[in-house]
Design a protein around this motif. Structure first.
Motif, short mmCIF file in Angstrom:
data_model
loop_
_atom_site.label_atom_id
_atom_site.label_comp_id
_atom_site.label_asym_id
_atom_site.label_seq_id
_atom_site.Cartn_x
_atom_site.Cartn_y
_atom_site.Cartn_z
N TRP A 22 0.90 -1.20 -0.19
CA TRP A 22 -0.34 -0.33 0.19
C TRP A 22 0.71 1.63 0.38
CZ3 TRP A 22 -0.98 4.51 2.88
CH2 TRP A 22 -2.19 4.68 3.14
N LEU A 23 2.03 1.18 1.14
CA LEU A 23 2.55 2.10 1.19
C LEU A 23 3.83 2.56 -0.46
CD1 LEU A 23 4.06 1.61 4.22
CD2 LEU A 23 3.18 3.59 3.81
N ILE A 24 4.29 1.52 -0.88
CA ILE A 24 4.51 1.33 -2.03
C ILE A 24 3.92 2.28 -3.34
CG2 ILE A 24 5.27 -0.11 -3.78
CD1 ILE A 24 7.21 -1.59 -1.96
N LEU A 25 2.07 1.91 -3.64
CA LEU A 25 1.41 1.68 -4.13
C LEU A 25 0.92 3.23 -4.40
CD1 LEU A 25 -0.79 1.27 -7.04
CD2 LEU A 25 -2.08 1.04 -5.00
N LEU A 26 0.83 4.21 -3.11
CA LEU A 26 0.85 5.29 -3.00
C LEU A 26 1.73 6.21 -3.26
CD1 LEU A 26 -0.65 7.56 -1.58
CD2 LEU A 26 0.55 6.83 1.01
N SER A 27 3.53 5.77 -2.92
CA SER A 27 4.75 6.22 -3.58
C SER A 27 4.17 6.46 -5.20
CB SER A 27 5.75 5.94 -3.26
OG SER A 27 7.03 6.57 -3.56
N GLU A 28 3.95 5.38 -5.79
CA GLU A 28 3.99 5.57 -7.08
C GLU A 28 3.28 6.21 -8.12
OE1 GLU A 28 5.88 3.62 -10.69
OE2 GLU A 28 6.71 4.27 -8.84
N TYR A 29 1.89 6.43 -6.70
CA TYR A 29 0.77 7.27 -7.67
C TYR A 29 0.85 8.78 -7.64
CZ TYR A 29 -3.62 10.13 -7.46
OH TYR A 29 -4.66 10.39 -7.44
N TRP A 30 2.32 9.11 -6.85
CA TRP A 30 2.31 10.09 -6.00
C TRP A 30 3.11 10.85 -7.54
CZ3 TRP A 30 7.24 12.22 -4.81
CH2 TRP A 30 7.27 13.42 -4.21
N ARG A 31 4.13 9.54 -7.75
CA ARG A 31 5.21 9.79 -8.70
C ARG A 31 4.54 10.05 -9.50
NH1 ARG A 31 9.69 5.18 -7.40
NH2 ARG A 31 10.40 5.97 -5.45
N TRP A 32 3.64 9.66 -10.18
CA TRP A 32 3.06 10.30 -11.75
C TRP A 32 1.44 11.13 -11.43
CZ3 TRP A 32 3.46 7.22 -16.22
CH2 TRP A 32 4.55 6.66 -16.49
N SER A 33 1.13 11.21 -10.35
CA SER A 33 0.12 12.21 -10.55
C SER A 33 0.63 13.23 -10.09
CB SER A 33 -0.76 11.86 -9.95
OG SER A 33 -1.06 11.04 -8.28
N GLY A 34 1.79 13.41 -9.04
CA GLY A 34 2.00 14.49 -8.23
C GLY A 34 0.62 14.69 -7.11
N ASP A 35 0.05 14.22 -6.71
CA ASP A 35 -1.28 14.69 -6.36
C ASP A 35 -0.69 14.99 -4.63
OD1 ASP A 35 -3.96 14.69 -4.92
OD2 ASP A 35 -4.44 13.26 -5.85
N ASP A 36 -0.24 16.04 -4.49
CA ASP A 36 0.61 15.93 -3.10
C ASP A 36 -1.32 16.43 -1.73
OD1 ASP A 36 2.90 16.79 -4.02
OD2 ASP A 36 2.78 18.97 -3.56
N ASP A 37 -2.25 16.35 -2.50
CA ASP A 37 -3.54 16.21 -1.33
C ASP A 37 -3.71 15.05 -1.35
OD1 ASP A 37 -3.24 19.14 -1.56
OD2 ASP A 37 -4.44 19.24 -3.50
N LEU A 38 -3.71 13.90 -1.89
CA LEU A 38 -4.16 12.62 -1.67
C LEU A 38 -3.16 12.23 -0.82
CD1 LEU A 38 -6.32 10.74 -1.76
CD2 LEU A 38 -4.37 9.78 -3.43
N VAL A 39 -2.05 12.64 -0.49
CA VAL A 39 -0.94 12.09 -0.04
C VAL A 39 -0.71 12.27 1.93
CG1 VAL A 39 1.81 12.17 0.50
CG2 VAL A 39 0.15 11.01 -1.69
N ARG A 40 -1.04 13.81 1.44
CA ARG A 40 -1.13 14.87 2.82
C ARG A 40 -2.47 13.86 3.69
NH1 ARG A 40 1.38 18.74 0.16
NH2 ARG A 40 -0.31 19.95 -0.58
N GLY A 41 -3.61 13.87 2.27
CA GLY A 41 -4.95 13.50 2.83
C GLY A 41 -5.06 12.09 3.82
N PHE A 42 -3.94 11.15 3.42
CA PHE A 42 -3.14 9.79 3.99
C PHE A 42 -2.84 9.93 5.23
CE2 PHE A 42 -4.71 7.91 -0.85
CZ PHE A 42 -5.55 7.35 0.33
N ARG A 43 -1.75 10.93 5.90
CA ARG A 43 -0.98 11.07 7.03
C ARG A 43 -1.38 10.00 8.22
NH1 ARG A 43 3.50 13.74 8.56
NH2 ARG A 43 4.58 12.22 9.70
N ASP A 44 -2.69 9.89 8.62
CA ASP A 44 -2.70 8.56 9.80
C ASP A 44 -3.20 7.17 9.06
OD1 ASP A 44 -3.35 11.26 11.58
OD2 ASP A 44 -6.03 10.71 11.08
N ASN A 45 -3.16 7.40 8.02
CA ASN A 45 -2.73 5.81 7.35
C ASN A 45 -1.65 5.14 7.02
OD1 ASN A 45 -5.85 7.28 6.16
ND2 ASN A 45 -6.40 5.24 6.49
N ILE A 46 -1.12 6.21 6.75
CA ILE A 46 0.11 5.95 6.91
C ILE A 46 1.25 6.16 7.63
CG2 ILE A 46 2.91 7.31 5.96
CD1 ILE A 46 0.92 8.42 3.45
N ASP A 47 1.07 6.04 9.39
CA ASP A 47 1.47 6.32 10.62
C ASP A 47 1.10 4.99 10.57
OD1 ASP A 47 2.77 8.82 10.61
OD2 ASP A 47 1.37 9.96 11.31
#
Length: 719
Positions: free
Chosen positions: A387-412
Motif C-alpha cells: 500500500w505504501l509502495i503504491l501510494l508512492s508510485e501514484y504520487w510520482r506519476w500524479s503529483g497529487d500532494d493533497d491525496l498523500v497528505r490526506g492519508f497521513r494517519d493511514n501512513i502513520d
C-alpha cells in the motif's frame, strides 16, 4: 497490555493446509472439468455466471450465477421436447456477455436441426438472457420449450468445497401465470432471494420449470427474455447494462469509463502487442469493482474469476501498480478503498492488527454470520508495505500532494504496524503466523499450504519471514522517506526511514544469502531462523524492490534465466533442481505472469534489459495460445516439452494481476519513468515489435505522447 507493546502469539506452530481461499487445498473443486473444457464464463464487477458450452448449469456442479459471494442460480437448463440441445458454437462476446448457437436433436415428430436456437446472455444490473428460436422445417412444428431453474444460495466457499442442503429452508412462491419463479432463503440475519422473470410469460409452470408451448411456421422466429434482477449495496455502483442493444453496443457510462477514457491510446506495429493489450483493457474493465468513497465513485480491480472476484489487498495493489502507466484511477481507487478498511484493533479470528492492510473481503452467508473471518480478513504480511509502495508510485506519476497528505494517519498506522506488529520476535524482519483457526498458514503471495518449503520438500515451522516481504519493506521505507521529504514535509520521518532501510539492507544481505549452487537468496527464514533453501522466483521481486547489491544482481539474474528456473515461457516459481518442484503445483513450479512482470521490471532496473525482454517476449508468445489473455498461471513444463504453454488446470481467467502484466511489460520495454518532473523513456524494443506509440499518457497532471522504435524514443507534451 498497551497496544504499543502487545505482540500477537501464533496459535499454530505449522502452516495451515489452506489455499488463498482459506479452504483445505486438497478438497478444492476443479474448474472447468465438471462443465466441460469449453465452459463459458461472463463477469461484470462482483457478479459472474459459469455454464457449460450450451449455456446450461446442470444441478450439482460448480456452475451458477454468483453475486457478492452467494450463488443465486444453481440450475439453469434449457430443453426442447425434453431433450438437451446440441451445440453448434458458443463463447464470450465481451467479458460480460456471451452467445450460444444451438439446435435440436431428433424428437417426436421433429427432425434434428429443424430449430435454430440462439441464447444471448449478459451480466449488468442482473443476469439477462434472450432465447431466440427459428424454424427451419418445411412445415409447422409444435413443441415445448422448458427452462428448469433452481437456487441453492450456496456461499462461494461452499461451492468450492461441499454444499449443505438448504432445500427445506428455501421458500418457493412462483407466479401462477408463468410470469416468474421466486426462491427465497433466510438464516438469522442473512437473507437472499432469486426471481426469474419471463417475457412473454410461460404457458405453464411445473415445479421449478417454466414451460412454453411454441408453434412455429417455416421461417418464423420466436423470442423470450429472461431476467434475474440483482441487489446492489449502498456503497456499490449499479452497472449500467440493462438492455441487450446497450450491452452489445458496448456503451459504458460507469466509473470504469473514466479509467478507460484516461488510458493512453496505444498504437503498435505488432499485431501481438495490439491483441494482448486490447485483451488487457477488456479484462481489467470486466474485473473492476465500483464503490463509493466519500460520495465519489471509485474503481479498483478485483482479483480474478471465478473464486477471487473481490477486493484482495495484495492482488489489487499489484494490479494497480502494473497499470499506473495507463492512468491513475485504478491506483487512487485501490488506495482509498484499502485505507478505509485499514486494521484498527487486535482480532485473532480475522488476523487483524492496528494499521494492517487487509487481505480479502467477502460478503456471503458464512462471512455475515461470522463463520468465516473474511469481513474483512487481514491474513497477509505484505499488503501494508505494498500500500505504501503504491501510494508512492501514484504520487510520482500524479503529483497529487493533497491525496498523500490526506492519508497521513493511514501512513502513520502502516508504519507502526511494520515497526511494532509485523516483526513478531523483534529480529528486524516482518514475519507471519496466523492466530485464527481458519487463517492462512502462508501469508505471502505464495499462500497455498505448501507455497513455502525447503528444497527437500519439507514444510517449515512458523513464523516465517519470506525474502520478498523484506524487499517490499525496504522499498516502502525508501519511498516513504521520499514522501516525507516531499508532500509530508517531515524531515525526521525521512531520516528515520532511510536509517531503518539501510539497516535492513545490510541485515538482509547477510542473513538471506546462500553461497551454495552458485549463490542465491533463500525464500525465507523459518521459526527457528533457518534459511528455507528453496530456489524460487521470489528472488526477482528483490530486484524489483532494489534490495540486491549490484555485485550480486548478475548472479541473481543468471539464476532466474537458468534452465532450472526459466521454462521458455517464463520464470518458474520453483527451480527444477528442488525436490519440491512440481510443474503443476500451484506455487511449486508453475509460471505466473504477474510474478514475471515484476521480475522483468526488476531485471531492467539493474540494467539486464535483454534478460527482461526475453521474459516479456516469452510471456506475450504464451498469450497467443489463449486468445491473447494471460491466465493466472501456466504449468512449468519446458517449452520444447509440449511446444505450447500447458495450462494450469484450475487457473483463474481472467485474473487482474495477470491482465495487468502486459501493461507493466510495455512500461519495461519503453523504460518509462518519472524523473525531475518529466516523463522520460529509455526503450529497448525487440525488432519484431516495430514501433510503439502511446498518445495521451497521463502523468504529473498533464498528457504526454511517447513514440519508440528500437532504442530510440521521443517524449513530448500532448497537444
Amino acid at each position: 497490555m498497551t497496544d504499543a507493546v502487545r505482540r500477537p502469539t501464533p496459535a499454530d506452530p505449522m502452516p495451515g493446509l489452506e489455499s488463498e481461499s482459506g479452504l483445505p487445498s486438497a478438497v478444492i473443486r476443479n474448474l472447468p472439468p465438471e462443465l466441460g473444457p469449453d465452459a463459458v464464463a461472463v463477469v461484470e464487477g462482483r457478479t459472474f455466471m459459469i455454464s457449460d458450452a450450451t449455456g446450461d448449469i446442470p444441478e450439482g456442479t460448480i456452475g451458477g450465477l454468483v453475486h457478492d459471494d452467494t450463488r443465486f442460480l444453481s440450475r439453469w437448463v434449457l430443453r426442447i421436447g425434453g431433450a438437451p440441445l446440441l451445440l453448434l458454437s458458443s463463447g464470450t462476446v465481451e467479458d460480460y456477455s456471451a452467445a450460444f448457437f444451438l439446435t435440436n436433436p431428433g424428437i417426436d415428430g421433429i427432425q434434428a436441426n429443424s430449430i435454430g436456437v440462439r441464447r444471448q446472455r449478459f451480466i449488468g444490473d442482473g443476469m439477462h438472457e434472450r432465447v431466440t428460436l427459428e424454424c427451419f422445417a418445411n412445415k409447422a412444428i409444435t413443441f415445448d420449450l422448458r427452462l428448469s431453474a433452481g437456487a441453492d444460495f450456496a456461499d462461494l466457499f461452499e461451492i468450492k468445497d461441499s454444499i449443505p442442503d438448504r432445500s427445506q429452508t428455501i421458500v418457493r412462491s412462483h407466479g401462477s401465470h408463468g410470469t416468474h419463479l421466486d426462491f427465497s432463503y433466510r438464516n438469522g440475519t442473512f437473507r437472499a432471494s432469486t426471481r426469474v422473470e419471463a417475457v412473454p410469460p410461460a404457458s405453464r409452470t411445473e415445479g421449478d420449470d417454466l414451460v412454453w408451448q411454441v408453434t412455429l411456421e417455416p421461417g418464423q422466429q420466436w423470442q423470450c427474455e429472461l431476467t434475474v434482477p440483482l441487489q446492489f449495496g449502498a456503497l456499490q455502483v449499479t452497472p449500467k447494462h440493462r438492455q441487450f442493444g446497450e450491452v452489445f453496443d458496448g456503451v459504458r457510462e460507469d466509473a470504469v469509463s473514466v479509467w478507460s477514457n484516461e488510458c493512453a491510446e496505444l498504437r503498435f506495429d505488432s499485431e501481438l502487442l495490439r491483441g494482448v493489450l486490447d485483451k488487457t483493457k477488456a479484462d481489467l474493465a470486466a474485473l473492476r469493482i465500483e464503490k463509493s468513497a466519500g460520495g465519489v465513485p471509485i474503481v479498483l480491480p478485483a482479483a480474478g474469476l471465478p473464486w477471487f472476484l473481490t477486493i484482495f489487498g495484495r492482488d489489487s495493489l499489484i494490479s494497480a501498480y502494473q497499470t499506473i502507466v495507463a492512468g491513475p484511477s485504478l491506483a487512487r481507487g485501490t488506495l482509498l478503498a484499502l485505507a478505509s478498511a485499514q486494521g484498527t484493533r487486535f482480532d485473532d479470528f480475522r488476523d487483524e492488527e492496528p494499521g494492517k492492510i487487509l487481505h480479502e473481503i467477502r460478503s456471503g452467508e458464512l462471512t455475515q454470520l461470522n463463520q468465516k473471518p473474511h469481513n474483512p480478513y487481514y491474513g497477509t504480511a505484505d499488503a501494508t508495505q505494498l500500500w505504501l509502495i503504491l501510494l508512492s508510485e501514484y504520487w510520482r506519476w500524479s503529483g497529487d500532494d493533497d491525496l498523500v497528505r490526506g492519508f497521513r494517519d493511514n501512513i502513520d498506522a502502516a508504519v507502526r504496524w511494520i515497526d511494532e506488529y509485523g516483526d513478531l520476535d523483534g529480529d528486524g524482519y516482518i514475519e507471519y503466523a496466523t492466530r485464527s483457526a481458519q487463517g492462512l498458514g502462508n501469508q505471502c503471495w505464495r499462500d497455498s499450504w505448501d507455497g513455502i518449503k525447503f528444497a527437500d520438500g519439507t514444510i517449515p515451522v512458523l513464523p516465517i519471514a519470506t525474502c520478498e516481504i523484506q524487499g517490499y519493506t525496504y522499498d516502502a521505507r525508501i519511498r516513504l522517506a521520499e514522501l516525507a521529504d516531499g508532500p509530508l514535509g517531515d524531515p525526521a520521518l525521512a531520516h528515520r526511514q532511510r536509517t531503518l532501510a539501510g539497516e535492513l539492507y545490510d541485515r538482509f544481505n547477510r542473513d538471506f544469502w546462500i553461497e551454495a549452487r552458485g549463490g542465491y537468496y533463500a525464500v525465507g527464514l523459518d521459526g527457528e531462523k533457518r534459511c528455507i533453501d528453496s530456489m524460487t522466483s521470489n528472488m526477482g521481486h528483490l530486484l524489483w524492490s532494489g534490495i540486491v547489491p549490484p555485485e550480486r544482481a548478475r548472479i541473481v539474474a543468471n539464476q532466474l534465466m537458468s534452465e532450472a528456473m526459466f521454462s521458455g515461457w517464463g520464470v518458474r516459481t520453483t527451480s527444477t533442481e528442488d525436490e519440491g518442484y512440481n510443474p503443476i503445483g500451484y506455487h511449486a513450479g508453475t509460471v505466473w505472469p504477474h510474478d514475471n512482470s515484476l521480475i522483468a521490471h526488476g531485471l531492467a532496473r539493474y540494467g539486464f534489459r535483454q534478460e527482461a525482454n526475453r521474459i516479456i517476449t516469452a510471456m506475450l508468445d504464451a498469450a497467443t495460445y489463449s486468445n491473447y489473455r494471460l491466465p493466472e498461471a501456466f504449468s512449468g513444463y519446458d517449452r520444447p516439452y509440449g511446444r505450447l504453454p500447458v495450462p494450469y488446470p484450475t487457473a483463474c481467467s481472467p485474473q487482474a494481476w495477470s491482465a495487468g502484466a502486459p501493461m507493466l511489460f510495455v512500461r519495461t520495454l519503453l523504460g518509462l519513468e518519472i524523473r525531475d518532473g518529466r516523463l522520460v523513456a529509455d526503450p529497448l524494443l525487440p525488432v519484431e515489435f516495430g514501433r510503439v506509440a502511446m498518445d495521451g499518457v497521463p502523468a504529473l497532471g498533464t498528457l504526454w505522447n511517447v513514440e519508440a522504435t528500437g532504442d530510440t524514443a521521443s517524449v513530448r507534451l500532448a497537444d
